[in-house]
Design a protein around this motif. Structure first.
Motif, PDB file in Angstrom:
ATOM      1  N   THR A 282       0.864  -0.897   0.241  1.00 35.31           N
ATOM      2  CA  THR A 282       0.186   0.273   0.058  1.00 35.31           C
ATOM      3  C   THR A 282       0.799   1.213   0.120  1.00 35.31           C
ATOM      4  OG1 THR A 282      -2.135  -1.235   0.896  1.00 35.31           O
ATOM      5  CG2 THR A 282      -1.815   1.402   1.651  1.00 35.31           C
ATOM      6  N   HIS A 283       0.319   1.808  -0.627  1.00 40.28           N
ATOM      7  CA  HIS A 283       1.277   3.217  -1.049  1.00 40.28           C
ATOM      8  C   HIS A 283       0.764   3.816  -0.101  1.00 40.28           C
ATOM      9  CE1 HIS A 283       3.269   2.677  -4.711  1.00 40.28           C
ATOM     10  NE2 HIS A 283       2.071   2.098  -4.854  1.00 40.28           N
ATOM     11  N   ALA A 284       1.377   4.820   0.542  1.00 33.24           N
ATOM     12  CA  ALA A 284       1.311   5.777   1.671  1.00 33.24           C
ATOM     13  C   ALA A 284       1.865   5.428   2.988  1.00 33.24           C
ATOM     14  CB  ALA A 284      -0.578   6.302   1.426  1.00 33.24           C
ATOM     15  N   HIS A 285       1.347   4.563   3.143  1.00 28.23           N
ATOM     16  CA  HIS A 285       2.099   3.410   4.302  1.00 28.23           C
ATOM     17  C   HIS A 285       3.695   3.276   4.398  1.00 28.23           C
ATOM     18  CE1 HIS A 285      -1.851   1.106   4.577  1.00 28.23           C
ATOM     19  NE2 HIS A 285      -1.944   3.133   4.983  1.00 28.23           N
ATOM     20  N   THR A 286       4.115   2.661   5.962  1.00 25.22           N
ATOM     21  CA  THR A 286       6.331   2.368   5.381  1.00 25.22           C
ATOM     22  C   THR A 286       6.077   1.291   6.636  1.00 25.22           C
ATOM     23  OG1 THR A 286       7.493   3.841   5.760  1.00 25.22           O
ATOM     24  CG2 THR A 286       5.890   3.768   7.929  1.00 25.22           C
ATOM     25  N   LEU A 287       7.186   0.905   6.532  1.00 22.43           N
ATOM     26  CA  LEU A 287       7.949  -0.247   7.524  1.00 22.43           C
ATOM     27  C   LEU A 287       9.621  -0.219   7.885  1.00 22.43           C
ATOM     28  CD1 LEU A 287       7.048  -3.038   7.618  1.00 22.43           C
ATOM     29  CD2 LEU A 287       8.450  -3.670   5.638  1.00 22.43           C
ATOM     30  N   PHE A 288       9.643  -0.577   8.794  1.00 24.14           N
ATOM     31  CA  PHE A 288      11.136  -0.680   9.088  1.00 24.14           C
ATOM     32  C   PHE A 288      12.002  -1.357   8.409  1.00 24.14           C
ATOM     33  CE2 PHE A 288      13.327  -2.467  12.936  1.00 24.14           C
ATOM     34  CZ  PHE A 288      14.751  -2.128  12.249  1.00 24.14           C
TER      35      PHE A 288
ATOM     36  N   LEU B   6      22.966   3.399  16.844  1.00 25.10           N
ATOM     37  CA  LEU B   6      21.504   2.409  15.620  1.00 25.10           C
ATOM     38  C   LEU B   6      20.666   3.520  15.332  1.00 25.10           C
ATOM     39  CD1 LEU B   6      20.696  -0.024  18.349  1.00 25.10           C
ATOM     40  CD2 LEU B   6      22.615  -0.314  17.363  1.00 25.10           C
ATOM     41  N   THR B   7      20.497   3.295  13.376  1.00 22.98           N
ATOM     42  CA  THR B   7      19.208   3.672  12.537  1.00 22.98           C
ATOM     43  C   THR B   7      18.937   2.900  11.859  1.00 22.98           C
ATOM     44  OG1 THR B   7      21.689   5.185  12.532  1.00 22.98           O
ATOM     45  CG2 THR B   7      19.851   5.478  10.800  1.00 22.98           C
ATOM     46  N   PHE B   8      17.160   3.132  12.147  1.00 19.53           N
ATOM     47  CA  PHE B   8      16.023   2.239  11.288  1.00 19.53           C
ATOM     48  C   PHE B   8      15.804   3.185  10.334  1.00 19.53           C
ATOM     49  CE2 PHE B   8      16.054   2.531  16.260  1.00 19.53           C
ATOM     50  CZ  PHE B   8      16.537   0.971  16.676  1.00 19.53           C
ATOM     51  N   GLU B   9      15.445   2.906   9.490  1.00 16.42           N
ATOM     52  CA  GLU B   9      15.109   3.350   8.191  1.00 16.42           C
ATOM     53  C   GLU B   9      14.022   2.361   7.700  1.00 16.42           C
ATOM     54  OE1 GLU B   9      16.135   2.917   3.048  1.00 16.42           O
ATOM     55  OE2 GLU B   9      18.391   2.071   4.098  1.00 16.42           O
ATOM     56  N   TYR B  10      12.809   3.533   7.567  1.00 18.92           N
ATOM     57  CA  TYR B  10      11.515   3.437   6.992  1.00 18.92           C
ATOM     58  C   TYR B  10      11.640   3.594   5.772  1.00 18.92           C
ATOM     59  CZ  TYR B  10       9.794   2.338  11.832  1.00 18.92           C
ATOM     60  OH  TYR B  10       9.033   1.819  12.940  1.00 18.92           O
TER      61      TYR B  10
ATOM     62  N   GLY C 218      14.785   4.636  -1.436  1.00 18.00           N
ATOM     63  CA  GLY C 218      14.580   5.904  -1.850  1.00 18.00           C
ATOM     64  C   GLY C 218      13.456   6.676  -2.418  1.00 18.00           C
ATOM     65  N   GLN C 219      12.064   5.744  -2.024  1.00 23.34           N
ATOM     66  CA  GLN C 219      10.711   6.826  -3.163  1.00 23.34           C
ATOM     67  C   GLN C 219       9.874   6.795  -1.880  1.00 23.34           C
ATOM     68  OE1 GLN C 219       9.594   3.707  -5.596  1.00 23.34           O
ATOM     69  NE2 GLN C 219      10.799   3.387  -6.547  1.00 23.34           N
ATOM     70  N   GLY C 220      10.938   7.532  -0.591  1.00 23.77           N
ATOM     71  CA  GLY C 220      10.057   7.999   0.662  1.00 23.77           C
ATOM     72  C   GLY C 220       9.472   7.531   1.432  1.00 23.77           C
ATOM     73  N   PHE C 221       9.006   7.809   2.489  1.00 24.18           N
ATOM     74  CA  PHE C 221       9.144   7.416   3.728  1.00 24.18           C
ATOM     75  C   PHE C 221       7.851   6.963   4.294  1.00 24.18           C
ATOM     76  CE2 PHE C 221       8.095   9.349   8.585  1.00 24.18           C
ATOM     77  CZ  PHE C 221       7.916   7.601   8.794  1.00 24.18           C
ATOM     78  N   ILE C 222       6.726   8.304   4.334  1.00 23.08           N
ATOM     79  CA  ILE C 222       5.192   8.268   4.895  1.00 23.08           C
ATOM     80  C   ILE C 222       4.640   8.622   4.257  1.00 23.08           C
ATOM     81  CG2 ILE C 222       5.479   9.362   6.813  1.00 23.08           C
ATOM     82  CD1 ILE C 222       3.566   7.483   7.835  1.00 23.08           C
TER      83      ILE C 222
END
Length: 468
Positions: free
Chosen positions: A18-24, A85-89, A97-101
């Motif tokens: 789903t677009h607009a949502h996000t995941l770690f 620690l760095t978490f990438e969403y 590179g297509q956005g976070f949320i």
């Protein structure tokens, strides 16, 4: 054909998120992405088509580490106490590179942690504590999610130096409040990273009762932070109402003072094995057995494709780019066997196909709040990892220091024998000056001056003739 069909199904599922949502999706330790590709040491949903869908039920076990997050992954990443620690969403889990949320998804952000007795211990239940959290910044007129959009979905925190050694889950939490009503709870986007904290601090982790929470259970449907309406209480209210804190106050163990001979407890199990020559998330590819005849050659090809199938079967929502890389290795081996080259495996350069970070790795958000150590133990641990398909020699020389020497751990991965040499430099002995082999012209010119070349003998004769 079997592997290609698996690839097609996987690709179609990954594009269905789903677009607009996000995941770690990815973990960085001290600005370095862990493993190869994405997803190493990260618990993600196995439902590829809905992997970035939120958790809405506050009483669900999915609140701990996301959908399917109660199941441990194969690998646990080591990190020194005090490391970043760095978490990438990602909005699209398999593509960086297509956005976070979507910017409409506004709400608080936090990072929690829990110490485990082992990597496969239960993630749910008591023992969780918050390391950092932020809601609505009234002065900046920004939600924490909006700041995370500015940081390209990269969220950094520092592991408290005083955290005892052991297995931990680190849990980033992103909350979207845009659809919250008395009947609809916020959207939670959460995941967990399996990390072994290496430290000389040992013993129990004592958390004050008001800072230790159970997940699920740390939030209730009628909590002010859960029922807060961003349209009535924030953007369109005058004056604006502050956002009530979600969850407990952050907790950091008090700084410890340790003796100079304190021993750092290092991870002994759960790391990516040295035998892995390629990694995709929590799948590990190992070199096929050597062979020198037809039967062995085709047996190795079968072994290679079997590992490729396992890679696709174990792929995470963060993608299977290195499964494709492994498949190319199998194709090359197949071509050698077809050409009756039955001595192998053939030399093949495996190159991990991974995304770079979507932007600069940000500083740790809790750095100012973390109690720093005042110990005189070894200041840091340097870990060198070498991957090679040919013989490699690695020499590590610690720099001179007036304090305790740095501990250097060298991990080597190679398909052939590898020599590793670690040369400690005594602190009481000055470092030997390294000879300067920079080419210089002959002559006596000083640095910064132009050297005058020695005249040719014919030039001497001509000048002598002119003088006479």
């Amino acid at each position: 054909m079997k592997s290609l069909s698996i690839l097609g199904v996987a690709a179609s599922l990954l594009t269905a998120t789903t677009h607009a949502h996000t995941l770690f999706t990815s973990l960085y330790i001290n600005d370095i992405k862990q493993g190869q590709g994405d997803g190493t040491c990260v618990r993600q949903s196995t439902d590829l088509a809905h992997s970035n869908s939120p958790v809405r039920d506050l009483s669900s076990d999915d609140m701990a580490c996301g959908v399917d997050g109660t199941a441990p992954v194969n690998f646990t990443c080591p990190a020194a106490a005090g490391a970043k620690l760095t978490f990438e969403y990602r909005e699209n889990p398999s593509k960086a590179g297509q956005g976070f949320i979507d910017e409409s998804h506004k709400g608080p952000v936090a990072v929690y942690a829990k110490r485990l007795s082992s990597p496969d211990a239960d993630a749910t239940g008591p023992g969780w504590f918050k390391l950092w959290g932020e809601g609505y910044d009234m002065e900046a007129d920004k939600w924490a999610t909006e700041k995370l959009i500015d940081a390209n979905g990269l969220l950094s925190i520092q592991i408290p130096p005083s955290l005892p050694a052991g297995n931990y889950l680190f849990r980033p939490e992103v909350v979207a409040m845009h659809n919250t009503t008395p009947e609809v709870e916020p959207q939670f986007y959460i995941g967990c990273a399996q990390v072994f904290v290496e430290s000389s601090v040992t013993g129990e982790l004592s958390i004050p009762a008001d800072r230790s929470v159970s997940i699920p259970g740390y939030l209730q449907p009628n909590d002010p932070s859960v029922t807060y309406n961003i349209y009535e209480d924030e953007e369109y209210s005058d004056p604006k109402k502050p956002y009530p804190r979600m969850g407990p106050k952050p907790f950091t163990p008090a700084a410890k003072v340790k003796a100079a001979n304190s021993k750092v407890v290092h991870q002994t199990e759960g790391e990516v094995p040295n035998s892995c020559i390629l990694v995709n998330a929590n799948w590990c590819g190992v070199e096929v057995p050597s062979y020198n005849d037809l039967e062995g050659c085709w047996g190795a090809v079968k072994n290679c494709w079997s590992q490729a199938d396992a890679c696709w079967a174990q792929q995470m929502p963060s993608g299977g780019r290195n499964c494709e890389v492994w498949g190319d290795k199998c194709k090359d081996m197949d071509a050698h066997c077809s050409a009756k080259d039955f001595s192998g495996p053939p030399a093949y350069k495996l190159k991990s196909d991974e995304f770079p970070a979507p932007g600069p790795i940000p500083a740790a958000l809790n750095a100012k709040d973390v109690a720093q150590d005042t110990s005189s133990e070894e200041p840091s641990t340097t870990r060198v990892k070498v991957t090679s398909s040919v013989g490699v020699t690695v020499t590590v020389i610690p720099t001179q220091s007036s304090e305790a020497p740095t501990i250097t751990r060298v991990t080597v991965t190679s398909a052939v024998p590898v020599t590793v040499i670690v040369i400690p430099t005594p602190l009481s002995t000055p470092l030997e000056t390294i000879p300067d082999f920079t080419p210089r012209p002959t002559g006596t010119a000083q640095p910064g001056q132009t050297s005058i070349p020695t005249p040719h003998c014919g030039g001497r004769r001509r000048r002598k003739a002119r003088r006479s």
